[in-house]
Design a protein around this motif. Structure first.
Motif, short mmCIF file in Angstrom:
data_model
loop_
_atom_site.label_atom_id
_atom_site.label_comp_id
_atom_site.label_asym_id
_atom_site.label_seq_id
_atom_site.Cartn_x
_atom_site.Cartn_y
_atom_site.Cartn_z
N ASP A 1 77.68 76.72 35.05
CA ASP A 1 77.70 77.29 36.25
C ASP A 1 76.16 77.71 36.90
N ALA A 2 75.46 78.42 35.92
CA ALA A 2 74.13 78.82 36.28
C ALA A 2 73.36 77.29 36.19
N ALA A 3 73.26 76.22 35.39
CA ALA A 3 72.85 75.04 35.44
C ALA A 3 72.83 74.27 36.64
N LYS A 4 74.36 74.42 37.13
CA LYS A 4 74.53 73.62 38.43
C LYS A 4 74.11 74.13 39.85
N ASN A 5 74.08 75.78 39.93
CA ASN A 5 73.81 76.19 41.02
C ASN A 5 72.45 76.95 41.20
N LEU A 6 71.64 76.33 40.70
CA LEU A 6 70.20 76.80 40.25
C LEU A 6 69.43 77.15 41.33
N HIS A 7 68.82 78.18 41.41
CA HIS A 7 67.63 78.71 42.43
C HIS A 7 66.21 78.14 42.05
N VAL A 8 65.57 77.23 42.94
CA VAL A 8 64.60 76.42 42.34
C VAL A 8 63.57 76.51 43.32
N HIS A 9 62.18 76.89 42.79
CA HIS A 9 60.92 76.44 43.39
C HIS A 9 60.42 75.06 43.40
N PHE A 10 60.02 74.47 44.16
CA PHE A 10 59.26 73.42 43.93
C PHE A 10 58.05 73.11 44.96
N SER A 11 56.79 72.77 44.31
CA SER A 11 55.77 72.42 45.21
C SER A 11 54.66 71.77 44.22
N GLY B 1 75.31 65.76 39.16
CA GLY B 1 76.35 66.39 39.98
C GLY B 1 75.67 67.84 40.10
N LEU B 2 74.22 68.28 40.20
CA LEU B 2 74.01 69.64 40.41
C LEU B 2 74.03 69.97 41.81
N SER B 3 74.15 71.38 42.35
CA SER B 3 73.99 71.86 43.50
C SER B 3 72.90 72.97 43.74
N PRO B 4 71.62 72.65 43.60
CA PRO B 4 70.47 73.58 43.52
C PRO B 4 70.21 74.04 44.77
N ARG B 5 69.67 75.08 44.92
CA ARG B 5 69.04 75.52 46.25
C ARG B 5 67.43 75.30 46.01
N VAL B 6 66.92 74.08 46.61
CA VAL B 6 65.70 74.16 46.57
C VAL B 6 64.77 74.66 47.66
N ILE B 7 63.78 75.61 47.06
CA ILE B 7 62.93 76.35 48.19
C ILE B 7 61.47 75.74 47.80
N CYS B 8 60.90 75.16 48.95
CA CYS B 8 59.72 74.46 48.67
C CYS B 8 58.68 75.63 49.15
#
Ligand SMILES: [Zn+2]
Length: 292
Positions: free
Chosen positions: A209-219, A254-261
């Motif tokens: 679950d943790a791997a699938k619904n990851l909170h991500v920062h990307f830049s 099949g991941l569902s991250p929230r990607v914050i730029c």
């Protein structure tokens, strides 16, 4: 659900004449984005009334909210004054999240400073556990605390350190800042294999679950031997990591991250590029799940 959105307000938001963050949810919705990280990095000063008004707008336009807590948090410090102020910053951030309906509060774990790294880490583990045990449990009912992988060598926050902190409590989950990992490891994220390795480590430590619904920062991040130097944006072609290999890993697993730029100034525009990169991949290639 995969989500994409900016950290704070991009230059274009203000250039178009907007003056209040209450306009952000509609503005993001018009750009097909669906996440927003509210910045409390210089202190939590939001009022309950403003937070509630933002909540109403975010619900109306289906924008998932998170909060970036103050930079001043330092869980590693043995100084009682810093310990107490770190707790206050965390409590105030969680309180603001509750008013706002934000479900994630991102925190920087702290600085190694002149300590041994192991000592700093031990302090942080003890301190964070104490804080989550002392605070009103209601604050964590609807919201997770999300310690972030850091880009500078002198900060706590390598991926293994973040995963250790997350094991303290089920409502502590990682923020994976891929730009920071790339910078700290001297440009390590070169292809799909490196992104997959990170997802696998999270899965192994904290579950799928943790791997699938990851909170991500990307830049894109510029780095030196000491790690992160500066956040750039996608117009600055020379800086990585690239989003495309991560988009492939998202799709294939099949991941569902929230990607914050967190791109400098262009975080909305770059979040939209990340989203279109993912969608064009999804629409052009068959689904081949690989085992995470
Ligand atoms: Zn951060």
């Amino acid at each position: 659900m995969i989500r994409f959105g900016p950290a704070g307000n991009s230059d274009s938001f203000y250039e178009e004449g907007h003056k209040t963050t209450l306009d952000v949810p509609r503005w993001l919705h018009e750009r097909d984005l669906n996440a927003y990280e509210y910045q409390c990095t210089r202190g939590v000063r939001i009022t309950p009334a403003f937070a509630n008004a933002l909540k109403v707008q975010a619900e109306r336009f289906q924008i998932a909210l998170s909060i970036h807590a103050p930079y001043y948090i330092n869980l590693a410090s043995p100084d009682p004054v810093i310990m107490e102020s770190s707790k206050k910053h965390i409590v105030k951030s969680l309180q603001a999240a509750q008013w706002m309906g934000a479900d994630r509060v991102v925190i920087h774990p702290g600085s190694v400073s002149k300590m041994q790294r192991s000592e700093a880490m031990k302090n942080a583990l003890i301190r964070l556990e104490k804080i989550v045990n002392e605070i009103d449990p209601e604050l964590l009912n609807e919201c997770c605390l999300c310690p972030e992988t850091m880009g500078k060598a002198n900060n706590l926050g390598t991926l293994p350190e973040i995963l250790e902190l997350c094991k303290i409590h089920p409502r502590i989950v990682p923020t994976v800042d891929f730009g920071h990992i790339h910078a700290l490891e001297g440009g390590s994220l070169k292809g799909e294999a490196q992104f997959l390795r990170i997802i696998e480590k999270i899965d192994k430590a904290l579950g799928s679950d943790a791997a699938k619904n990851l909170h991500v920062h990307f830049s894109p991040v510029e780095f030196t031997a000491g790690g992160e130097k500066k956040h750039w944006n996608l117009k600055d072609k020379e800086y990585g990591p690239e989003f495309f290999p991560f988009a492939k890993i998202i799709w294939q697993n099949g991941l569902s991250p929230r990607v914050i730029c967190e791109s400098a100034g262009c975080q909305v525009e770059d979040a939209a590029v990340f989203k279109s990169t993912y969608l064009s991949l999804k629409n052009s290639s068959p689904f081949h799940p690989t085992v995470v």
